[in-house]
Design a protein around this motif. Sequence first.
Motif, mmCIF file in Angstrom:
data_model
loop_
_atom_site.group_PDB
_atom_site.id
_atom_site.type_symbol
_atom_site.label_atom_id
_atom_site.label_comp_id
_atom_site.label_asym_id
_atom_site.label_seq_id
_atom_site.Cartn_x
_atom_site.Cartn_y
_atom_site.Cartn_z
ATOM 1 N N SER A 18 36.286 -9.573 72.996
ATOM 2 C CA SER A 18 36.974 -8.339 72.637
ATOM 3 C C SER A 18 38.021 -8.590 71.549
ATOM 4 O O SER A 18 38.097 -7.848 70.560
ATOM 5 C CB SER A 18 37.629 -7.736 73.882
ATOM 6 N N PHE A 21 36.245 -9.335 68.087
ATOM 7 C CA PHE A 21 35.603 -8.202 67.425
ATOM 8 C C PHE A 21 36.560 -7.042 67.145
ATOM 9 O O PHE A 21 36.296 -6.236 66.262
ATOM 10 C CB PHE A 21 34.378 -7.742 68.212
ATOM 11 N N ASN A 22 37.659 -6.962 67.868
ATOM 12 C CA ASN A 22 38.610 -5.874 67.632
ATOM 13 C C ASN A 22 39.754 -6.257 66.707
ATOM 14 O O ASN A 22 40.295 -5.409 66.011
ATOM 15 C CB ASN A 22 39.164 -5.352 68.957
ATOM 16 N N GLU A 23 40.135 -7.540 66.711
ATOM 17 C CA GLU A 23 41.286 -7.956 65.913
ATOM 18 C C GLU A 23 41.013 -9.137 64.986
ATOM 19 O O GLU A 23 41.669 -9.281 63.971
ATOM 20 C CB GLU A 23 42.452 -8.325 66.846
ATOM 21 N N LYS A 31 31.857 -8.769 61.415
ATOM 22 C CA LYS A 31 31.437 -8.234 62.712
ATOM 23 C C LYS A 31 29.915 -8.247 62.829
ATOM 24 O O LYS A 31 29.372 -8.584 63.884
ATOM 25 C CB LYS A 31 31.965 -6.809 62.903
ATOM 26 N N ARG A 86 25.575 -1.858 70.368
ATOM 27 C CA ARG A 86 26.815 -2.271 69.691
ATOM 28 C C ARG A 86 26.484 -3.026 68.398
ATOM 29 O O ARG A 86 27.135 -2.839 67.379
ATOM 30 C CB ARG A 86 27.683 -3.121 70.611
ATOM 31 N N TYR A 90 27.532 -2.284 64.429
ATOM 32 C CA TYR A 90 28.080 -3.269 63.493
ATOM 33 C C TYR A 90 27.230 -3.340 62.227
ATOM 34 O O TYR A 90 27.760 -3.391 61.111
ATOM 35 C CB TYR A 90 28.154 -4.659 64.127
#
Length: 194
Positions: A18, A21-23, A31, A86, A90
């Motif tokens: 998490s 991929f988020n930060e 990504k 997902r 991306y």
Amino acid sequence: MKVNRFGRAEILTAQQISLLFNEGFVNPRDKALFGICLYAAARINEVCTLFYADAIGLKGVRDKLVIRCFNTKGKQETREIDIHPRLRQYLDDYRISAPSLDKYNPHLFPGRHGRGHIHKASADRILREACLRLEIEGVSTHSFRRTALTWMSDAGVPLRHIQAISGHRTLAALERYLGVTDKQKQRAISTLDF
């Protein structure tokens, strides 16, 4: 540090994934690149050498990702892997962010100055920089593949199906590759009859 004390790539936690991929991965290319490593359980070299048409067609992201035999480690056989929702997002974000991708270079992830494909050392550097910013240790590009295969095993996916995705020649080779997770340890302990 890239590997655990047994010489294997570390298995990522859900929290690490998490965060990455988020930060950690700051652009759609990164990504998509590491999303393929995770959601297709692919080796970094397989991902770096993908052709644009292996993932994206005239109507957008394909339903299946094609990893061609000449790009695999053992050059065994071409694999087709269903694209996870997902990963589809991306790839679609990446396609939209760089609309001229397929016009000048056949590779999904072009190399420096648009020539050839991105080198696996460049992908490794991208990951290392993200991990450094997030203070995540012990991760390598191979961690995504090992994580995906181990999580599939934890979820009860039959080993033959995992083998078809991973491209391992034998089930024995695949079993040695899979990690033992806390979930598996808990399941094993709960089955003990005292």
